[in-house]
Scaffold this active site. Structure first.
Site, PDB file in Angstrom:
ATOM      1  N   ASN A  91       0.833  -1.195   0.000  1.00  0.00           N
ATOM      2  CA  ASN A  91       0.000   0.000   0.000  1.00  0.00           C
ATOM      3  C   ASN A  91       0.873   1.253   0.000  1.00  0.00           C
ATOM      4  O   ASN A  91       1.563   1.521   0.986  1.00  0.00           O
ATOM      5  CB  ASN A  91      -0.920   0.031   1.217  1.00  0.00           C
ATOM      6  CG  ASN A  91      -1.716   1.326   1.299  1.00  0.00           C
ATOM      7  OD1 ASN A  91      -2.668   1.531   0.542  1.00  0.00           O
ATOM      8  ND2 ASN A  91      -1.330   2.227   2.191  1.00  0.00           N
ATOM      9  N   GLU A  92       0.895   1.983  -1.099  1.00  0.00           N
ATOM     10  CA  GLU A  92       1.428   3.335  -1.249  1.00  0.00           C
ATOM     11  C   GLU A  92       2.942   3.451  -1.155  1.00  0.00           C
ATOM     12  O   GLU A  92       3.482   4.565  -1.190  1.00  0.00           O
ATOM     13  CB  GLU A  92       0.763   4.305  -0.251  1.00  0.00           C
ATOM     14  CG  GLU A  92      -0.726   4.433  -0.484  1.00  0.00           C
ATOM     15  CD  GLU A  92      -1.394   5.555   0.297  1.00  0.00           C
ATOM     16  OE1 GLU A  92      -2.517   5.930  -0.052  1.00  0.00           O
ATOM     17  OE2 GLU A  92      -0.773   6.045   1.264  1.00  0.00           O
ATOM     18  N   ASN A  93       3.675   2.343  -1.098  1.00  0.00           N
ATOM     19  CA  ASN A  93       5.121   2.454  -0.935  1.00  0.00           C
ATOM     20  C   ASN A  93       5.833   2.841  -2.223  1.00  0.00           C
ATOM     21  O   ASN A  93       6.833   3.566  -2.192  1.00  0.00           O
ATOM     22  CB  ASN A  93       5.683   1.146  -0.381  1.00  0.00           C
ATOM     23  CG  ASN A  93       5.182   0.867   1.022  1.00  0.00           C
ATOM     24  OD1 ASN A  93       4.707   1.761   1.710  1.00  0.00           O
ATOM     25  ND2 ASN A  93       5.272  -0.377   1.443  1.00  0.00           N
TER      26      ASN A  93
ATOM     27  N   SER B  63      -0.415  -0.620  -4.779  1.00  0.00           N
ATOM     28  CA  SER B  63      -1.520   0.302  -5.024  1.00  0.00           C
ATOM     29  C   SER B  63      -1.197   1.591  -4.289  1.00  0.00           C
ATOM     30  O   SER B  63      -0.968   1.571  -3.076  1.00  0.00           O
ATOM     31  CB  SER B  63      -2.837  -0.284  -4.522  1.00  0.00           C
ATOM     32  OG  SER B  63      -3.919   0.523  -4.863  1.00  0.00           O
TER      33      SER B  63
ATOM     34  N   GLY C 279       5.154   6.435  -2.442  1.00  0.00           N
ATOM     35  CA  GLY C 279       5.938   7.152  -1.451  1.00  0.00           C
ATOM     36  C   GLY C 279       7.393   7.322  -1.865  1.00  0.00           C
ATOM     37  O   GLY C 279       8.006   8.369  -1.638  1.00  0.00           O
TER      38      GLY C 279
END
Length: 813
Positions: free
Chosen positions: A423-425, A469, A428
């Site tokens: 999730n979002e790594n 994602s 990021g």
């Protein structure tokens, strides 16, 4: 057919445990955790009440030991059982296990099961848990520092990350035996791992390919072993070669498993039996329910970019999804009944997919069983979220072992449709300054683009894998590019008005949302005695998002006059804005099918009482958003969308039947008079969208504060206002209330509301009548002369005055 009764014997170890405490041993519940045991003993306050979370921080920062005795007769080898294994389905997290003073092993992963040979061992069984903070810091010293969205060291320990605190969750760092413990006694051989690969053929047949691994005792090393499998009347047997075997069962004329709304969810019992010799003694058995279906994700490039469309059994699906977080920050408290209740509520919101988010846990079997039965597709994240993760030891080996175990554990479930790396790594790394700070250090990319897809391809090739994602499919595009792959839409909540959801058409919106406080009864329970205000101490403590109240206020102020000093009005209006915001996004994106192929709302549930993005609050009460999702995710959606040349009427038909209806379009004045009416007949093919310009005579004047447009069709309603609520000339709302008993009971009534004026976003908050009361409707808008019925359960003897006090609607500024 169930597997034959095996000779393997299981002894649950769920009783007789104690927790070492400074004041002496405490009774311990297994499964459970330190916090639940301390709560049961009255030694800590409930962290969900007031600001008690701060008072119990010490619990997660010290070591704890669980103990019980294991009798010699439970483990001694004899003519029946050559081997005894001690099995932990879940240890949270860094533990040292000893039996009779002998160390069995050490663990450092909450997301794995552990098995130890304890044959002929007995005496005190001790499980010593180190502080998760201490374990994480020890690993950090080995791997070096890595950036994280949050200050806690969650990326250095394989543990539920959100327990360290999140922007919707408290900091409650657990330790304990959080899943069942047992002794398994067996002889000769046992089934160590079973992987069912389920596929469907073009001729209507189904295939179950069982990949079987066995473990043998020393005496069973050279014994002939037979495996037998049964499904839907088909039986196949085979021999174990060495430590493995493969059985293939071809099942003719299978009934396909479908997501809810697309068909039924037939499940087939599969039974596998391990036998000694050529069919003699039953040694072990394995049974699961399987479903036959195919799933892929169409990621082909097109004129809009790179698509992302789920295809189930050959049918393209517009996903109507929700994000799922752990339902309790103390996850051992979530029972199968609670899972089923929450997932039933999810299905009642007309969702067809649940995304298990990567900062939580791989959920219990009861979660996936319920999804199988309800037709809720499951998008399963691997457990990486909002952090950079070192790829060095000791973490790399834990990550691979965890992935392998959970892929095999969950792959029997037909509801599971995709594995997601994180999730979002990836986002990021590109946007949150991580790339510069890391300066070449590992951060998890090797997991998401290397290790995890390799594990899925090897163990579960029947399902698609995605690296993360959001993810655009490659580094050729920005990870969160709306035109490529999955997209997380958070700039709107964080920075601008919710009308900006209409600024683009992502290919697939995997996260977006808007906050609102929980139900009033939930706040009253969580903040007893507090004079509630948006910025009262308890309200601020139960708001974990960065500048969360500021964002709530700004989102409210863009549309309504902020009701200073009136908490009840603020509470109602923030819930209205949440429902309106999510509706704006979903209506816009659904209107652009198939370019947009799905939305996953953040989030369906909460893990404690908190102001958050959820549709169901931490006490299980439904917010208005939940009722709104029922409308937004229904098969048929009617909406009015702004267009360059005026409003556009959109009918989205996701049902398998043609939708033919008459639409009534009315141009209304604020005072209740009708200025124009048109009634076109429309036909919308199955699974398609129809867009029609609104005739000019029914269009409100540009920026008008005294006109609005109403569309009605088949009991559905859509509204279009040119002006924002704070600028619109709303009349003072007038309506009558009647209370009618239902079925002669005191417990269920119909509240009948008859409008004399425009009544915008009428809401009955049932928990104001009684804490457990429920209403069957959320926000509803009435035109002059219209009537609505709201059925209320669980509020006996409520009168018209109490009901009027629980009713809210939009009022003139």
């Amino acid at each position: 057919m169930q597997p034959a009764q095996p000779s393997k014997h299981t002894v649950p170890l769920d009783s007789g445990w104690s927790l070492d405490h400074d004041g002496g041993p405490l009774p311990a519940q297994v499964p459970g955790c330190v916090h639940t045991d301390l709560l049961a003993a009255g030694l800590i306050p409930d962290p969900f009440i007031g600001r008690a979370e701060l008072e119990i921080d010490w619990v997660g920062r010290r070591a704890w030991t669980y103990s019980r005795d294991v009798a010699a007769e439970q483990t001694t080898a004899d003519e029946r059982y050559e081997r005894t294994d001690l099995v932990f389905d879940g240890l949270d997290t860094a533990a040292r296990i000893t039996l009779g003073g002998r160390e069995l092993g050490r663990t450092r992963n909450m997301h794995r099961a552990y098995r130890f040979d304890v044959t002929n061992l007995s005496g005190p069984l001790d499980v010593e848990f180190a502080s998760a903070y201490d374990e994480a810091e020890a690993v950090r010293r080995v791997t070096g520092d890595r950036p994280n969205v949050y200050p806690a060291p969650s990326q250095y320990i394989r543990k539920m990350a959100c327990g360290f605190g999140w922007d919707w969750g408290p900091t409650v760092v657990t330790a304990g035996l959080w899943r069942p413990v047992r002794l398994e006694r067996w002889s000769t051989a046992r089934l160590a791992r079973v992987r069912p690969l389920v596929t469907v053929g073009g001729d209507g047949s189904g295939r179950v390919e069982l990949r079987i691994d066995v473990e043998r005792t020393e005496r069973g090393a050279d014994r002939a072993l037979t495996v037998r499998a049964d499904v839907a009347g088909v039986t196949v047997t085979g021999q174990v070669e060495g430590d493995g075997a493969t059985l293939v069962l071809d099942v003719p004329d299978v009934r396909l498993w479908w997501p809810r709304g697309y068909g039924e969810q037939p499940l087939y019992e599969v039974a596998l039996t391990l036998l000694d010799g050529d069919g003699g003694t039953v040694l072990d058995g394995w049974g699961r329910r399987l479903g036959f279906r195919s799933v892929e994700i169409d990621r082909a490039p097109d004129e809009h970019g790179t698509g992302f469309t789920f295809v189930v059994n050959g049918v393209r699906v517009f996903v109507r999804g929700v994000n799922w977080i752990p339902d309790d920050v103390l996850p051992s408290r979530v029972t199968p009944e609670r899972y089923r209740t929450r997932l039933r509520q999810t299905a009642e919101a007309n969702a067809d997919l649940v995304r298990v988010w990567g900062g939580g846990i791989y959920e219990d079997e009861a979660f996936y069983d319920a999804c199988d039965e309800l037709g809720l597709m499951v998008w399963q994240d691997f457990l990486f979220a909002c952090s950079t993760y070192p790829e060095e030891q000791p973490l790399r080996g834990e990550v691979e072992a965890e992935a392998r175990e959970n892929v095999v554990r969950l792959m029997p479930h037909p509801s599971l449709v995709v594995w997601n790396g994180n999730n979002e790594n990836l986002w990021g790394f590109r946007d949150w300054g991580w790339e510069e700070e890391l300066a070449g250090d590992s951060w998890g990319e090797g997991y998401y683009l290397g290790l995890l897809p390799r594990v899925v391809a090897e163990l579960d090739p029947t399902r698609p894998y995605m690296a993360g994602s959001p993810w655009s499919g490659s580094w050729d595009h920005h990870p969160n590019h709306p035109d490529h792959g999955t997209h997380h839409s958070w700039d709107v909540w964080n920075r601008v008005d919710f009308t900006e959801y209409r600024a683009d058409v992502p290919r697939f919106v995997a996260e977006f949302g808007w906050q609102a406080p929980p139900a009033l009864a939930t706040l009253r329970r969580a903040l007893p005695g507090e004079e509630l205000a948006p910025d009262s101490p308890g309200m601020l403590h139960h708001q974990k998002a960065e500048d969360g109240n500021g964002k709530l206020r700004r989102g409210l102020a863009r549309h309504f006059a902020v009701p200073e000093g009136d908490f009840d009005r603020w509470h109602y209006l923030t819930q209205v804005v949440q429902a309106r915001a999510v509706a704006t996004g979903i209506e816009h994106w659904r209107s652009h099918r198939p370019r947009c192929a799905g939305t996953i709302v953040w989030q369906i549930n909460d893990c404690w009482p908190v102001s958050s993005w959820s549709a169901i609050d931490g006490d299980g009460r439904l917010k208005p958003l939940h009722h709104e999702l029922r409308r937004l995710y229904a098969d048929r959606l009617l909406t009015l969308q702004p267009g360059a040349d005026g409003p556009v009427l959109v009918l989205d038909n996701q049902s398998p039947e043609v939708w033919s209806c008459a639409v009534t379009l009315r141009l209304m004045h604020a005072d209740g008079t009708e200025a124009a009416r048109v009634s076109p007949d429309v036909t919308v093919p199955a699974r398609e969208v129809l867009r029609l310009p609104v005739p000019a005579r029914a269009v409100p004047g540009a920026g008008s504060a005294k006109e609005y447009l109403v569309a009605d069709a088949d009991g559905l309603r859509a509204l279009h206002f040119e002006a924002r609520d704070r600028d619109f000339a709303y009349p003072r709302p007038r309506f009558d209330i009647a209370v009618e008993s239902v079925g002669g009971t005191r417990d269920t009534v119909d509240v009948v509301v008859s409008a004399h004026t425009l009544v915008r976003d009428l809401l009955l908050q049932p928990d104001r009548l009684a804490p457990d009361a429920q209403a069957d409707r959320g926000l509803v808008t009435l035109l002059p002369g219209e009537t609505t019925r709201i059925r209320v359960h669980g509020a006996p003897d409520c009168g018209a005055n109490a009901i009027r006090a629980a009713l809210f609607c939009v009022e003139p500024a």
